[in-house]
Design a protein around this motif. Structure first.
Motif, PDB file in Angstrom:
ATOM      1  N   LYS A  10       0.837  -1.208   0.000  1.00 28.24           N
ATOM      2  CA  LYS A  10       0.000   0.000   0.000  1.00 28.24           C
ATOM      3  C   LYS A  10       0.870   1.255   0.000  1.00 28.24           C
ATOM      4  O   LYS A  10       0.601   2.213  -0.722  1.00 28.24           O
ATOM      5  CB  LYS A  10      -0.942  -0.001   1.192  1.00 28.24           C
ATOM      6  CG  LYS A  10      -1.929   1.150   1.179  1.00 28.24           C
ATOM      7  CD  LYS A  10      -3.118   0.832   2.027  1.00 28.24           C
ATOM      8  CE  LYS A  10      -4.095   1.964   2.189  1.00 28.24           C
ATOM      9  NZ  LYS A  10      -4.162   2.959   1.170  1.00 28.24           N
ATOM     10  N   SER A  12       3.903   1.471  -1.159  1.00 26.65           N
ATOM     11  CA  SER A  12       4.555   1.559  -2.471  1.00 26.65           C
ATOM     12  C   SER A  12       3.619   2.145  -3.515  1.00 26.65           C
ATOM     13  O   SER A  12       4.051   2.908  -4.378  1.00 26.65           O
ATOM     14  CB  SER A  12       5.035   0.175  -2.911  1.00 26.65           C
ATOM     15  OG  SER A  12       6.070  -0.281  -2.063  1.00 26.65           O
ATOM     16  N   ALA A  13       2.345   1.806  -3.431  1.00 30.07           N
ATOM     17  CA  ALA A  13       1.372   2.377  -4.359  1.00 30.07           C
ATOM     18  C   ALA A  13       1.281   3.895  -4.164  1.00 30.07           C
ATOM     19  O   ALA A  13       1.171   4.655  -5.130  1.00 30.07           O
ATOM     20  CB  ALA A  13       0.001   1.727  -4.176  1.00 30.07           C
ATOM     21  N   LEU A  16       4.355   5.443  -5.683  1.00 31.13           N
ATOM     22  CA  LEU A  16       4.218   5.466  -7.136  1.00 31.13           C
ATOM     23  C   LEU A  16       3.417   6.682  -7.582  1.00 31.13           C
ATOM     24  O   LEU A  16       3.803   7.382  -8.524  1.00 31.13           O
ATOM     25  CB  LEU A  16       3.551   4.185  -7.635  1.00 31.13           C
ATOM     26  CG  LEU A  16       3.219   4.137  -9.122  1.00 31.13           C
ATOM     27  CD1 LEU A  16       4.493   4.264  -9.964  1.00 31.13           C
ATOM     28  CD2 LEU A  16       2.473   2.865  -9.455  1.00 31.13           C
ATOM     29  N   ARG A  17       2.321   6.960  -6.879  1.00 31.69           N
ATOM     30  CA  ARG A  17       1.518   8.131  -7.238  1.00 31.69           C
ATOM     31  C   ARG A  17       2.345   9.408  -7.125  1.00 31.69           C
ATOM     32  O   ARG A  17       2.278  10.281  -7.993  1.00 31.69           O
ATOM     33  CB  ARG A  17       0.263   8.203  -6.360  1.00 31.69           C
ATOM     34  CG  ARG A  17      -0.754   7.127  -6.698  1.00 31.69           C
ATOM     35  CD  ARG A  17      -2.133   7.392  -6.116  1.00 31.69           C
ATOM     36  NE  ARG A  17      -2.149   7.724  -4.718  1.00 31.69           N
ATOM     37  CZ  ARG A  17      -2.257   6.839  -3.728  1.00 31.69           C
ATOM     38  NH1 ARG A  17      -2.320   5.552  -3.992  1.00 31.69           N
ATOM     39  NH2 ARG A  17      -2.286   7.235  -2.477  1.00 31.69           N
ATOM     40  N   TRP A  37      -2.284   6.518 -15.369  1.00 31.46           N
ATOM     41  CA  TRP A  37      -1.509   5.765 -14.384  1.00 31.46           C
ATOM     42  C   TRP A  37      -1.951   6.092 -12.969  1.00 31.46           C
ATOM     43  O   TRP A  37      -2.000   5.203 -12.114  1.00 31.46           O
ATOM     44  CB  TRP A  37      -0.027   6.049 -14.536  1.00 31.46           C
ATOM     45  CG  TRP A  37       0.593   5.466 -15.770  1.00 31.46           C
ATOM     46  CD1 TRP A  37       0.026   4.607 -16.666  1.00 31.46           C
ATOM     47  CD2 TRP A  37       1.913   5.722 -16.258  1.00 31.46           C
ATOM     48  NE1 TRP A  37       0.916   4.317 -17.666  1.00 31.46           N
ATOM     49  CE2 TRP A  37       2.067   4.973 -17.446  1.00 31.46           C
ATOM     50  CE3 TRP A  37       2.963   6.508 -15.808  1.00 31.46           C
ATOM     51  CZ2 TRP A  37       3.248   4.994 -18.178  1.00 31.46           C
ATOM     52  CZ3 TRP A  37       4.147   6.524 -16.540  1.00 31.46           C
ATOM     53  CH2 TRP A  37       4.278   5.774 -17.717  1.00 31.46           C
ATOM     54  N   LEU A  38      -2.261   7.358 -12.711  1.00 31.57           N
ATOM     55  CA  LEU A  38      -2.719   7.749 -11.375  1.00 31.57           C
ATOM     56  C   LEU A  38      -4.028   7.054 -11.016  1.00 31.57           C
ATOM     57  O   LEU A  38      -4.209   6.593  -9.886  1.00 31.57           O
ATOM     58  CB  LEU A  38      -2.880   9.264 -11.280  1.00 31.57           C
ATOM     59  CG  LEU A  38      -1.592  10.055 -11.191  1.00 31.57           C
ATOM     60  CD1 LEU A  38      -1.871  11.549 -11.373  1.00 31.57           C
ATOM     61  CD2 LEU A  38      -0.882   9.804  -9.870  1.00 31.57           C
ATOM     62  N   GLU A  40      -5.075   4.185 -12.181  1.00 31.80           N
ATOM     63  CA  GLU A  40      -4.773   2.773 -11.945  1.00 31.80           C
ATOM     64  C   GLU A  40      -4.105   2.561 -10.590  1.00 31.80           C
ATOM     65  O   GLU A  40      -4.453   1.625  -9.855  1.00 31.80           O
ATOM     66  CB  GLU A  40      -3.880   2.225 -13.056  1.00 31.80           C
ATOM     67  CG  GLU A  40      -4.602   2.097 -14.383  1.00 31.80           C
ATOM     68  CD  GLU A  40      -3.723   1.505 -15.458  1.00 31.80           C
ATOM     69  OE1 GLU A  40      -2.979   0.553 -15.163  1.00 31.80           O
ATOM     70  OE2 GLU A  40      -3.779   1.998 -16.595  1.00 31.80           O
ATOM     71  N   ALA A  41      -3.160   3.423 -10.239  1.00 31.17           N
ATOM     72  CA  ALA A  41      -2.480   3.309  -8.949  1.00 31.17           C
ATOM     73  C   ALA A  41      -3.460   3.506  -7.800  1.00 31.17           C
ATOM     74  O   ALA A  41      -3.381   2.818  -6.778  1.00 31.17           O
ATOM     75  CB  ALA A  41      -1.332   4.310  -8.860  1.00 31.17           C
ATOM     76  N   GLN A  42      -4.396   4.436  -7.954  1.00 31.51           N
ATOM     77  CA  GLN A  42      -5.413   4.669  -6.926  1.00 31.51           C
ATOM     78  C   GLN A  42      -6.311   3.446  -6.789  1.00 31.51           C
ATOM     79  O   GLN A  42      -6.652   3.035  -5.679  1.00 31.51           O
ATOM     80  CB  GLN A  42      -6.251   5.908  -7.271  1.00 31.51           C
ATOM     81  CG  GLN A  42      -7.302   6.242  -6.235  1.00 31.51           C
ATOM     82  CD  GLN A  42      -6.707   6.615  -4.895  1.00 31.51           C
ATOM     83  OE1 GLN A  42      -5.658   7.240  -4.830  1.00 31.51           O
ATOM     84  NE2 GLN A  42      -7.357   6.226  -3.833  1.00 31.51           N
ATOM     85  N   ILE A  44      -5.538   0.340  -7.469  1.00 33.54           N
ATOM     86  CA  ILE A  44      -4.750  -0.713  -6.812  1.00 33.54           C
ATOM     87  C   ILE A  44      -4.675  -0.457  -5.315  1.00 33.54           C
ATOM     88  O   ILE A  44      -4.826  -1.384  -4.509  1.00 33.54           O
ATOM     89  CB  ILE A  44      -3.341  -0.815  -7.444  1.00 33.54           C
ATOM     90  CG1 ILE A  44      -3.453  -1.386  -8.863  1.00 33.54           C
ATOM     91  CG2 ILE A  44      -2.406  -1.651  -6.575  1.00 33.54           C
ATOM     92  CD1 ILE A  44      -2.189  -1.263  -9.685  1.00 33.54           C
ATOM     93  N   SER A  45      -4.459   0.777  -4.935  1.00 31.78           N
ATOM     94  CA  SER A  45      -4.397   1.135  -3.516  1.00 31.78           C
ATOM     95  C   SER A  45      -5.716   0.811  -2.821  1.00 31.78           C
ATOM     96  O   SER A  45      -5.730   0.287  -1.697  1.00 31.78           O
ATOM     97  CB  SER A  45      -4.060   2.616  -3.373  1.00 31.78           C
ATOM     98  OG  SER A  45      -3.888   2.952  -2.031  1.00 31.78           O
TER      99      SER A  45
END
Length: 57
Positions: A10, A12-13, A16-17, A37-38, A40-42, A44-45
């Motif tokens: 979490k 790391s996600a 990444l953002r 990408w933001l 997608e990262a959100q 995943i989080s």
């Protein structure tokens, strides 16, 4: 033992953002690509958060 690794994921996600925002600000990442990408990262989080809640219940 697994909960620690999930919290690391979490974090790391979140990192990444931050890196995506920085890349967009300095022009290394196109705005449209960065926005995608933001999102997608959100997502995943949020999935990781759901896993944490499900496993701790």
């Amino acid at each position: 033992m697994w909960p620690c690794k999930v919290y690391y994921a979490k974090g790391s996600a979140g990192e990444l953002r931050t890196q995506i925002y920085i890349g967009m600000e300095i022009g290394c990442i196109h705005k449209q690509t960065g926005s995608s990408w933001l999102e997608e990262a959100q997502e995943i989080s949020m999935m990781i958060s759901g896993l944490i809640k499900a496993r701790s219940a």
